[in-house]
Enzyme design. Structure first.
Site, mmCIF file in Angstrom:
data_model
loop_
_atom_site.group_PDB
_atom_site.id
_atom_site.type_symbol
_atom_site.label_atom_id
_atom_site.label_comp_id
_atom_site.label_asym_id
_atom_site.label_seq_id
_atom_site.Cartn_x
_atom_site.Cartn_y
_atom_site.Cartn_z
ATOM 1 N N ARG A 144 2.710 -16.225 4.373
ATOM 2 C CA ARG A 144 3.826 -16.578 3.481
ATOM 3 C C ARG A 144 4.481 -17.900 3.881
ATOM 4 O O ARG A 144 5.055 -18.579 3.035
ATOM 5 C CB ARG A 144 4.865 -15.460 3.473
ATOM 6 C CG ARG A 144 4.463 -14.327 2.540
ATOM 7 C CD ARG A 144 5.539 -13.273 2.491
ATOM 8 N NE ARG A 144 5.330 -12.378 1.354
ATOM 9 C CZ ARG A 144 5.892 -11.194 1.246
ATOM 10 N NH1 ARG A 144 6.690 -10.746 2.199
ATOM 11 N NH2 ARG A 144 5.676 -10.445 0.188
ATOM 12 N N LYS A 202 1.759 5.498 -1.613
ATOM 13 C CA LYS A 202 2.536 6.310 -2.547
ATOM 14 C C LYS A 202 2.169 6.124 -4.012
ATOM 15 O O LYS A 202 2.145 5.003 -4.516
ATOM 16 C CB LYS A 202 4.012 5.971 -2.391
ATOM 17 C CG LYS A 202 4.652 6.560 -1.156
ATOM 18 C CD LYS A 202 6.055 6.047 -1.094
ATOM 19 C CE LYS A 202 7.012 6.958 -0.395
ATOM 20 N NZ LYS A 202 8.369 6.375 -0.496
ATOM 21 N N GLY A 205 1.659 -8.160 -0.056
ATOM 22 C CA GLY A 205 1.724 -8.466 1.357
ATOM 23 C C GLY A 205 0.695 -7.697 2.181
ATOM 24 O O GLY A 205 -0.061 -8.290 2.955
ATOM 25 N N GLY A 242 5.418 -6.090 -4.593
ATOM 26 C CA GLY A 242 6.240 -5.542 -5.669
ATOM 27 C C GLY A 242 6.330 -6.509 -6.839
ATOM 28 O O GLY A 242 6.258 -6.109 -8.005
#
Ligand code: 3PG
Ligand code: MG
Length: 399
Positions: A41, A206, A356, A380
């Site tokens: 990043r 998840k 990420g 996200g």
């Protein structure tokens, strides 16, 4: 898109002007040593910062790191990032030990043309993430005072309605940085008219995190391959026993419903690697998904699954991948993620890696980044983009 770009700002001339750059320098840190374990990043924002330095701007960079709770917390300091950023830029980065306080004010005031400052973690201030507009606005006022113009290059944070992302651009002339532009350009190809077959691979722990994107993608994709911890809730929905694997009980019905509506587009693992415990040295075996022992937990997809997923990927013309297939940080459970990543690089397709964790997996497994079409810096953010949501950070640049 009615967004002004860094090139527009450079064309106006920025020499001697203070340019506030929101970056996403939220890099993973080693739990033991605190060292930066993946600097992807930081590298990703260099094109924007380099152009501003070259043009003689006084560059003021701000970012969050981790999720501190609105007050200083040394384990989330950006100080090591300032060091690494300086190495990569080839010039020292002046680090402010607070975000909008005395240190920040003097650091910014002392900048010479072409120099770079980094402010301490934005989330050391409650105003950054506050839901209260006035509290966020007051913090945004303080930040905006450090710039004559604002550049958003924090793609990984554009889905957050935070002061530095959403409220500062309302206060300063604002443009999109090179990274944000490239990310949006690439992702818009996926939401537009992707070349087919369009195959999406989702993993990670998840289902609840991925539910909205699965809903949004089902009508548009040709195949959806599901691995990672989240596959066990789907397997359970098919009536299989999953032992002590990760399971979101309250999502089982939702998964069953998705499978019913998927018209066979969803592919699930046929074999998994099960272990006695969540540990790098745990005893483990590969079993069929209908033979998961009640006392063991699945930590990776098995070789037959990799072969099946790879066959689907080899047909693809467009691929999006988000989320590891297993616990790739432990060598015993990395083969699934590695196998899928390799299949993606071999496919004659335009491939995008989102997120990420997946991007870090690509680098941690020693795969060649250039064999992917694009590696997104946003997890996200890229998922919410594909869902078709309005992203506050992009919307703020649009007017
Ligand atoms: C990320 O790592 O996904 C981005 O930096 C955003 O961080 P957040 O999820 O803590 O807002
Ligand atoms: Mg995140």
């Amino acid at each position: 898109m009615s967004i002004r770009t860094l090139d527009d700002l450079l064309a106006e001339g920025v020499s001697g002007r203070r340019v506030l750059v929101r970056a996403d320098l939220n890099v993973p840190l080693d739990k033991q040593t605190g060292a930066i374990s993946d600097d992807g990043r930081i590298r990703a924002v260099l094109p924007t910062l380099g152009a501003l330095v070259e043009a003689g701007a006084k560059v003021v960079v701000c970012s969050h790191l981790g999720r501190p709770k609105g007050a200083p917390d040394p384990q989330f300091s950006l100080s090591p990032v300032a060091g690494r950023l300086g190495e990569l830029l080839g010039a020292p980065v002046h680090f402010a030990t607070d975000t909008v306080g005395e240190s920040a004010r003097s650091t910014v005031a002392d900048l010479a043309d072409g120099q770079v400052a980094l402010l301490e973690n934005l989330r050391f201030n409650a105003g950054e993430t506050s839901k209260d507009e006035a509290e966020r606005g007051a913090f945004a006022d303080q930040l905006a005072a450090f710039g004559d113009a604002y550049v958003d290059d924090a793609f990984g944070a554009v889905h957050r309605k935070h002061a530095s992302v959403f409220d500062v651009p309302a206060r300063l002339p604002h443009v999109a940085g090179r990274l944000v532009l490239r990310e949006v350009e690439v992702l818009s190809k996926l939401t537009g008219d992707p070349e087919r077959p369009y195959v999406v691979v989702l993993g990670g722990s998840k289902v609840s995190d991925k539910l909205a994107v699965i809903e949004a993608l089902l009508p548009t994709v040709d195949r959806l391959l599901i691995g990672g911890g989240m596959c066990f809730t789907f397997l359970k929905a098919q009536g299989l026993e999953v032992g002590t694997s990760l399971l979101e009980k309250d999502m089982v019905d939702t998964c069953r419903n998705l499978l019913e509506r998927a018209n066979g587009k969803i592919l699930l693992p046929v074999d998994v690697v099960v272990a006695d415990a969540f540990a790098p040295d745990a005893a483990h075996d590969t079993v069929r998904v209908d033979g998961i022992p009640s006392h063991r937990l699945g930590l990776d997809v098995g070789p037959e699954t990799v072969a099946g997923f790879s066959a689907a990927l080899s047909q693809a013309k467009t691929i999006f991948w988000n989320g590891p297939m297993g616990v790739f940080e432990m060598p015993a459970f990395a083969a699934g993620t590695r196998g899928i990543a390799e299949a993606i690089t071999k496919a004659d397709a335009f491939s995008v890696v989102g997120g990420g964790d997946s991007a870090a997996a690509v680098r941690a497994l020693g795969l060649d980044e250039s064999s992917f079409g694009h590696i997104s810096t946003g997890g996200g953010a890229s998922l919410e983009y594909l869902e078709g949501k309005t992203l506050p950070g992009i919307a703020a640049l649009e007017n």
